[in-house]
Design a protein around this motif. Structure first.
Motif, short mmCIF file in Angstrom:
data_model
loop_
_atom_site.label_atom_id
_atom_site.label_comp_id
_atom_site.label_asym_id
_atom_site.label_seq_id
_atom_site.Cartn_x
_atom_site.Cartn_y
_atom_site.Cartn_z
N VAL A 363 0.87 -1.17 0.00
CA VAL A 363 0.00 0.00 0.00
C VAL A 363 0.91 1.22 0.00
O VAL A 363 1.73 1.38 0.91
CB VAL A 363 -0.94 0.02 1.22
CG1 VAL A 363 -1.75 1.31 1.25
CG2 VAL A 363 -1.87 -1.18 1.18
N SER A 403 -6.13 -1.83 -0.01
CA SER A 403 -6.88 -2.85 -0.74
C SER A 403 -7.45 -3.86 0.24
O SER A 403 -6.70 -4.54 0.95
CB SER A 403 -5.96 -3.55 -1.74
OG SER A 403 -6.53 -4.76 -2.17
N LYS A 405 -8.89 -6.55 -0.61
CA LYS A 405 -8.52 -7.86 -1.14
C LYS A 405 -7.14 -8.28 -0.66
O LYS A 405 -6.89 -9.46 -0.39
CB LYS A 405 -8.56 -7.84 -2.67
CG LYS A 405 -9.96 -7.71 -3.26
CD LYS A 405 -9.90 -7.73 -4.78
CE LYS A 405 -11.28 -7.59 -5.39
NZ LYS A 405 -11.23 -7.59 -6.87
N SER A 414 -4.75 -8.94 -5.42
CA SER A 414 -4.77 -7.75 -6.26
C SER A 414 -4.58 -6.52 -5.41
O SER A 414 -5.03 -6.45 -4.27
CB SER A 414 -6.11 -7.67 -7.00
OG SER A 414 -6.28 -6.40 -7.59
N LEU A 415 -3.92 -5.51 -5.94
CA LEU A 415 -3.71 -4.28 -5.22
C LEU A 415 -4.74 -3.23 -5.60
O LEU A 415 -4.63 -2.09 -5.18
CB LEU A 415 -2.31 -3.74 -5.49
CG LEU A 415 -1.17 -4.67 -5.05
CD1 LEU A 415 0.16 -3.96 -5.20
CD2 LEU A 415 -1.36 -5.11 -3.61
N THR A 416 -5.75 -3.58 -6.36
CA THR A 416 -6.80 -2.62 -6.69
C THR A 416 -7.99 -2.88 -5.79
O THR A 416 -8.32 -4.01 -5.47
CB THR A 416 -7.23 -2.76 -8.16
OG1 THR A 416 -7.70 -4.07 -8.39
CG2 THR A 416 -6.05 -2.46 -9.08
N ARG A 417 -8.65 -1.80 -5.36
CA ARG A 417 -9.81 -1.92 -4.48
C ARG A 417 -11.03 -2.41 -5.25
O ARG A 417 -11.20 -2.09 -6.41
CB ARG A 417 -10.10 -0.59 -3.81
CG ARG A 417 -9.13 -0.29 -2.70
CD ARG A 417 -9.47 1.02 -2.01
NE ARG A 417 -9.11 2.15 -2.85
CZ ARG A 417 -9.87 3.20 -3.06
NH1 ARG A 417 -11.06 3.27 -2.54
NH2 ARG A 417 -9.49 4.20 -3.81
#
Length: 417
Positions: A363, A403, A405, A414-417
């Motif tokens: 993050v 994230s 996830k 995955s690093l996307t929300r």
């Protein structure tokens, strides 16, 4: 901060008029190593719903009741409290203990205050260094509840164990007033928590927890007192509102002034990792966000030495079956200890966090809070004014960048929300 005020923080003797004054600066106080008694194994099925890392406080006082106000994260049944004499040098006798729901101030919701027992007994004696869980209470505790844990310390000596900078008001009085639900006796206001370092539940729907390991930014310094606006609090609300997340508990293991490598304001992160993080029940993920105090201390810390400390935390967490999310170190230009040499270390450390692959997810708090006009400074909108600690808006922006996830402990998260 004056010596008298610092002593008041360490004792938790914060009156109505002095509370705001004392909380004007972080409680950076010298620490000492805790006694080495083993942390008990966590109860089966339990998940931590609240925690505050323990440290050495001022001289302990006997014949004293504490009403400690804490906020749950994950809900569940079978509530237990974890009481601690980690830094004590003599026995701690807790003559009685209760847990109830706070209505307002030190007043409890009528009928909610219930007696806690320890192996069936109404009192418990903790040896120096000892940590104990209470027996579970029947019934369910909702998420985001204001829980009041009342402890009567009958006898104690030497330093108390507690958490200095609570940024939440608790209460105290003389004598045993733990069973009382009314608030008239609790005339002392406290800015610290004493002898309580965790609360657990048998969590709803098999939920797990994340522990945020950090320093004053994670501890919440400069967020609004009594509003639960630390960035882990915002994260807990996001997790609670998410229909997809199975991580619901948030344990705050931040201590103001803490370092990764060296003792000082509390034991180092390396020294307290087992007690404050790995021993907590139901944890799936460690959120590692420390390093600025090592960098700005001007003690010869290099990027290589700091990242070696990170690697040890990751290795020990992995050995315990946990994933680790790493956060980049935020900018602090304008703080009195900033210099170009430390800034170079910060940049190198952040590049390692982003690219080394040692942590399971990243993050990038640095990118979230830095100014677009000077990447070495906090964005003014998020700066509380000291150029190191974010304000309430900054705390929320940090939590919003995490994230959910990634907290599910998938190594390929995955690093996307």
């Amino acid at each position: 901060m004056s010596g008298a005020v610092r002593a008041a923080v360490r004792h938790g003797l914060i009156g109505v008029l002095t509370l705001a004054t004392i909380l004007l600066a972080p409680a950076h106080v010298p620490s000492a190593r805790a006694s080495t008694a083993a942390v008990p194994p966590p109860p089966a099925k339990a998940v931590v719903t609240w925690a505050a890392s323990a440290d050495r406080m001022g001289e302990a006082a006997g014949d004293r009741s504490y009403r400690l106000i804490v906020r749950t994260s994950v809900g569940g049944t079978g509530l237990r409290v974890r009481v601690s004499n980690a830094f004590g040098e003599g026995p701690l006798v807790i003559g009685s203990a209760y847990a109830g729901l706070r209505e307002s101030g030190a007043r409890l919701r009528p009928g909610s205050n219930r007696k806690l027992r320890f192996d069936g007994a109404g009192s418990v004696t903790l040896a120096p260094g000892e940590i104990r869980y209470s027996d579970p209470l029947p019934g369910r505790v909702a998420p985001m509840s204001d829980l009041a844990v009342s402890l009567y310390v009958r006898e104690t000596a030497g330093p108390a164990t507690g958490h200095g900078m609570a940024l939440a008001t608790s209460y105290a009085t003389s004598g045993d007033r733990t069973a009382q639900e009314r608030d008239e006796a609790y005339t002392e206001r406290l800015g610290s928590w004493f002898h309580l370092d965790a609360v657990t539940v048998d969590a709803d729907h098999g939920a797990g927890a994340v522990v945020t390991l950090g320093d004053s930014i994670t501890d919440g310094w400069q967020s609004t007192t009594d509003k639960n606006l630390r960035w882990p609090d915002f994260l807990a609300r996001r997790l609670g509102a998410s229909a997809d997340s199975t991580v619901k508990g948030v344990a705050n293991a931040g201590i103001s002034g803490n370092k990764v490598l060296a003792d000082g304001a509390a034991q180092s992160a390396l020294g307290r990792l087992d007690r404050d993080v790995l021993s907590l029940p139901g944890v799936r993920t460690v959120f590692l966000f420390e390093g600025v105090n090592d960098i700005k201390a001007h003690t010869g810390v290099t990027a290589a030495s700091l990242t070696a400390g990170y690697r040890e935390i990751v290795d020990r967490s992995h050995a315990a079956g946990l994933c680790v999310v790493g956060a980049t170190v935020m900018p602090f230009k304008g703080w009195s200890e900033w210099d170009a040499e430390g800034e170079a270390v910060r940049a190198e450390v952040n590049e390692w966090i982003r690219t080394s692959g040692v942590v399971d997810a990243v993050v990038d708090f640095d990118k979230v809070v830095r100014s677009p006009y000077d990447a070495e400074r906090l964005l003014p909108t998020f700066d509380n004014g000291d150029h190191l600690h974010p304000n309430d808006k900054g705390m929320q922006a940090m939590a919003d960048a995490v994230s959910l996830k990634a907290l599910e402990c998938g190594r390929e998260a995955s690093l996307t929300r």
